[in-house]
Design a protein around this motif. Structure first.
Motif, PDB file in Angstrom:
ATOM      1  N   ARG A   1      12.687  11.496  18.244  1.00 58.33           N
ATOM      2  CA  ARG A   1      13.587  11.439  19.393  1.00 58.33           C
ATOM      3  C   ARG A   1      13.046  12.253  20.556  1.00 58.33           C
ATOM      4  NH1 ARG A   1      19.032  10.121  17.414  1.00 58.33           N
ATOM      5  NH2 ARG A   1      18.893  10.139  15.171  1.00 58.33           N
TER       6      ARG A   1
ATOM      7  N   HIS B   1      21.175  16.120  14.902  1.00 56.71           N
ATOM      8  CA  HIS B   1      22.244  15.411  14.201  1.00 56.71           C
ATOM      9  C   HIS B   1      23.589  15.849  14.763  1.00 56.71           C
ATOM     10  CE1 HIS B   1      19.310  14.006  11.400  1.00 56.71           C
ATOM     11  NE2 HIS B   1      18.909  15.238  11.204  1.00 56.71           N
TER      12      HIS B   1
ATOM     13  N   PRO C   1       0.834  -1.207   0.000  1.00 54.16           N
ATOM     14  CA  PRO C   1       0.000   0.000   0.000  1.00 54.16           C
ATOM     15  C   PRO C   1       0.867   1.255   0.000  1.00 54.16           C
ATOM     16  CG  PRO C   1       0.025  -1.000   2.176  1.00 54.16           C
ATOM     17  CD  PRO C   1       0.778  -1.919   1.282  1.00 54.16           C
ATOM     18  N   SER C   2       0.251   2.428  -0.121  1.00 58.55           N
ATOM     19  CA  SER C   2       1.055   3.651  -0.225  1.00 58.55           C
ATOM     20  C   SER C   2       1.418   4.221   1.142  1.00 58.55           C
ATOM     21  CB  SER C   2       0.303   4.692  -1.045  1.00 58.55           C
ATOM     22  OG  SER C   2      -0.989   4.839  -0.513  1.00 58.55           O
ATOM     23  N   LYS C   3       0.717   3.797   2.187  1.00 58.31           N
ATOM     24  CA  LYS C   3       0.984   4.353   3.525  1.00 58.31           C
ATOM     25  C   LYS C   3       2.389   3.948   3.998  1.00 58.31           C
ATOM     26  CE  LYS C   3      -0.567   3.820   8.230  1.00 58.31           C
ATOM     27  NZ  LYS C   3      -1.272   2.871   9.063  1.00 58.31           N
ATOM     28  N   VAL C   4       3.153   4.954   4.470  1.00 58.51           N
ATOM     29  CA  VAL C   4       4.516   4.691   4.936  1.00 58.51           C
ATOM     30  C   VAL C   4       4.573   4.892   6.442  1.00 58.51           C
ATOM     31  CG1 VAL C   4       6.912   5.472   4.828  1.00 58.51           C
ATOM     32  CG2 VAL C   4       5.547   5.356   2.743  1.00 58.51           C
ATOM     33  N   GLU C   5       5.103   3.910   7.151  1.00 63.37           N
ATOM     34  CA  GLU C   5       5.216   4.033   8.605  1.00 63.37           C
ATOM     35  C   GLU C   5       6.436   4.888   8.937  1.00 63.37           C
ATOM     36  OE1 GLU C   5       5.332   0.295  10.595  1.00 63.37           O
ATOM     37  OE2 GLU C   5       5.126   1.212  12.565  1.00 63.37           O
ATOM     38  N   GLN C   6       6.291   5.790   9.912  1.00 64.05           N
ATOM     39  CA  GLN C   6       7.386   6.683  10.275  1.00 64.05           C
ATOM     40  C   GLN C   6       8.075   6.188  11.542  1.00 64.05           C
ATOM     41  OE1 GLN C   6       8.358   9.149   8.346  1.00 64.05           O
ATOM     42  NE2 GLN C   6       6.661   8.840   6.922  1.00 64.05           N
ATOM     43  N   LEU C   7       9.366   6.504  11.631  1.00 67.14           N
ATOM     44  CA  LEU C   7      10.100   6.169  12.850  1.00 67.14           C
ATOM     45  C   LEU C   7       9.626   7.068  13.984  1.00 67.14           C
ATOM     46  CD1 LEU C   7      13.872   5.833  11.955  1.00 67.14           C
ATOM     47  CD2 LEU C   7      12.437   4.117  12.990  1.00 67.14           C
ATOM     48  N   GLU C   8       9.695   6.536  15.199  1.00 65.37           N
ATOM     49  CA  GLU C   8       9.328   7.350  16.356  1.00 65.37           C
ATOM     50  C   GLU C   8      10.341   8.482  16.498  1.00 65.37           C
ATOM     51  OE1 GLU C   8       9.711   5.857  20.469  1.00 65.37           O
ATOM     52  OE2 GLU C   8       7.543   5.733  20.339  1.00 65.37           O
TER      53      GLU C   8
END
Lengths: 428, 234
Positions: free
Chosen positions: B51, B108, B42-49
């Motif tokens: 910081r 960063h 699917p097109s939905k992208v999971e994002q990282l939590e």
């Protein structure tokens, strides 16, 4: 599980490293999926999951922190069913999954289970997925599927033997050194948002078997040899001016299902690994040479004696009285450091072949495809998981860097060997 | 059904580019755009939590760090009616804040920027002390010593970024430590005796340079290097 109140369990010997080594952006995950002939009904799947969890009690747990060790305790919360995403195997947070260390996802015709390695290994995961799909098909279509073998009967109580720590049960007395040289590693531009690229290569098992049979080797040996040569070619291309003796060894971590060698019914982690590889500094290898090297290296390592001594080393270090009494936060630091220094460093990637998945005829009518995918590794940017089903081998390469050099090198090598490869991907 | 002209693999109907080499799929027979529902994902992208923990830690540490300077300031002002010795505490706390918490809060790592910042606040703090105590040591002593340390750290940073080999790094570290000692000795003798002479630092510099040379020689001997790694493996 033991004791009064909430049932709890110690982590098995191999699982202990995973909670200690997890980070915000990385967890040891893997994924198994089954594609059905018709779209998945989430409500029925939810009911099937609840029934499956009752039977597979070691999945229905929440990870907890003790003073000296991590442990898992029984989790009553109803598990969440999620819609699938484009980038699978991302690290999961307990608060988003109601404490569970796995998640079930669905998309169109596909049911996927993503599992944190602390629960079980690929084989244990495959049992869980098969049971879940069987339960779903029974509830959805009223099919009567014969239970037994690797499809569990959800009306029966959990078998305590399935939850034993196979490592403890089968450990011997002799240990074996774990030290070995570091391997070459792929480097590239990391994805800023942690996007995980998945490239699936599909090839006919019969054609692959025929090629492997020509050379007199197994499918795993054949593919491992192709993979080693792919890494070797990349290393030589990237460092054309490097003196021959500066070229690093190319080694691949190949997980081994220990249930084939030891008498245990456990469905928790019970796998070890072998690291076959070549020493590129000795010269340029031919495919036949690599095949022979890998066959013999695996032959030497894949005996109950050697495998037993290998995991006995881990079991003994866990049994040391001083280590056991060390507080968890210190153990975490030490395990993290050990994992960093000895884990992924020794191999270029992990190539996990779960073999051929078979289903009873009643089920096979409804299931068109089954896949296995490894989540990214801690330090290596690529990981490879394969599973064959219905005459097709599905090779899933997961990658955390932008450059798809390894996939290209690996799959084009297979094409040159005369194997037709079809590619799918989750590219944005 | 399309094949990549570059890789020879068959491509899924939903792919517009070969995922292996990026070559565009041009199939004159396939006119219609692929059905998005047929895509494997699917097109939905999971994002990282995010910081969040890091930010939380920074805010907490900032508040905790306020306790010693505020207590000192109160103590000083209440007893003598004005700010005297507590100025040193305030300055030192500010310096510690820049040293530790700025890198912690940053999204960063920017090592060069942090180094510049740390060097700046250290010089500022030392200058403030010198000015407050009417000392003549800032320009001839504090400034060159601080800058030598900063240059040494910058060199280490550069060394670790450029060189991967363990023994080259070790060699660089040894040589830099010897040179830093020599520089410190030089500036102190210039300040105290008005002449640039090396005394004690020679005993550090000579072994350091020789050991650095040994490390470089070892780096060329692959077998020996491997042996050292094996013996000292942790």
């Amino acid at each position: 599980m033991s004791g009064k109140g909430k049932a709890w369990m110690r982590l098995d010997n191999a699982a202990k490293i995973y909670p200690a080594s997890m980070r915000r952006d990385w967890m040891a995950m893997f994924r198994l999926s089954a594609t059905l002939a018709e779209p998945v009904d989430p409500e029925v799947l939810s009911a099937a999951l609840a029934r499956t969890l009752k039977r597979c009690a070691w999945f229905g747990v929440r990870l907890g922190r003790g003073v000296c060790w991590y442990y898992v305790e029984h989790n009553d919360a109803p598990p969440i069913l999620e819609e699938d995403v484009r980038n699978p195997c991302m690290p999961m947070r307990a608060k988003n999954s109601r404490g569970y260390a796995f998640r079930v996802r669905y998309y169109a015709n596909r049911i996927a289970v993503e599992i944190f390695h602390v629960l079980t290994d690929g084989t244990g995961g495959l049992w869980f997925l098969k049971t879940l799909v069987a339960e779903y098909l029974t509830l959805r279509y009223g099919v009567s599927i014969p239970r037994g073998g690797d499809i569990l009967d959800c009306d029966a109580p959990p078998d305590p033997g399935e939850m034993e720590d196979g490592f403890l049960a089968c450990a011997g007395s002799v240990t074996r050194s774990r030290s070995e040289a570091d391997s070459f590693h792929l480097k590239g531009t990391p994805e800023r948002d942690g996007f995980i690229h998945v490239t699936t290569g599909m090839l006919p098992v019969e054609a692959l078997k025929a090629r492997a049979a020509e050379k007199g080797v197994s499918l795993t040996v054949y593919l491992t040899a192709v993979l080693i040569l792919a890494f070797d070619a990349i290393q030589r291309r990237r460092h054309p001016l490097r003196r021959a003796n500066r070229l690093k060894p190319v080694k691949i971590c190949v997980p081994v299902n220990l249930r084939r060698f030891f008498p245990t019914k456990t469905l928790r982690n019970f796998a070890n690994y072998v690291n076959p590889g070549i020493e590129p500094s000795y010269g340029v290898y031919t495919f036949d040479e690599v095949l022979e090297i890998v066959t013999h290296q695996m032959g030497m390592e894949l005996t109950p004696k050697v495998l037993g001594a290998k995991f006995t080393t881990n079991v003994r270090s866990e049994q040391n009285a001083v280590l056991r009494a060390t507080p968890l936060f210190l153990k975490d630091l030490a395990m993290r450091a050990a994992f960093y220094m000895t884990g992924d460093k020794k191999t270029a990637t992990c190539f996990s072949n779960l073999g051929n998945a078979t289903l009873p005829e009643e089920m096979a009518l409804f299931v068109t495809r089954m896949e296995f995918m490894l989540g990214p590794l801690s330090r290596n940017p690529v990981a490879i998981g394969t599973l064959s089903y219905g005459g097709t081998m599905y090779i899933n390469i997961t990658r955390t860097i932008r450059e798809s050099e390894l996939e290209r090198e690996f799959f084009t090598r297979l094409v040159k060997l005369g194997l037709p490869v079809k590619i799918q991907s989750n590219e944005r | 059904m399309s094949y990549c002209v570059n890789c020879g693999v068959e491509l899924d109907e939903t792919l517009r580019r070969c995922p292996l080499c990026g070559t565009e799929v041009i199939n004159p027979n396939q006119r219609s755009a692929p059905d998005p529902a047929a895509r494997p994902f699917p097109s939905k992208v999971e994002q990282l939590e995010r910081r969040a923990v890091r930010r939380f830690f920074t805010v907490m540490a900032t508040l905790m760090l306020l306790i010693p300077p505020v207590v000192c300031l109160l103590c000083n002002v209440l007893s003598s009616g004005r700010i005297t010795w507590s100025a040193y505490v305030l300055g030192a706390t500010a310096m510690a804040y820049v040293y530790v918490l700025v890198p912690c809060a940053a999204e960063h790592p920017h090592p060069w920027l942090f180094l510049l910042l740390d060097c700046g606040v250290t010089l500022l703090f030392l200058y403030a002390i010198a000015a407050h105590a009417h000392g003549d040591w800032f320009l001839p002593l504090a400034l060159p010593l601080t800058l030598s340390v900063a240059v040494a750290i910058a060199a280490v940073l550069l060394l670790f970024r450029r060189c991967r080999a363990l023994f080259v790094r070790l060699s660089g570290l040894l040589a830099l430590s010897g040179l830093l000692c020599a520089a410190i000795n030089l500036f102190i003798s210039l300040y105290l005796e008005r002449t640039p002479v090396l005394h004690w630092s020679l005993f550090v510099l000579a072994p350091c340079l020789i050991l650095a040379a040994i490390a470089l020689v070892i780096n060329r001997r692959v077998q020996f290097k491997e042996e050292v790694r094996r013996r000292f493996f942790i």
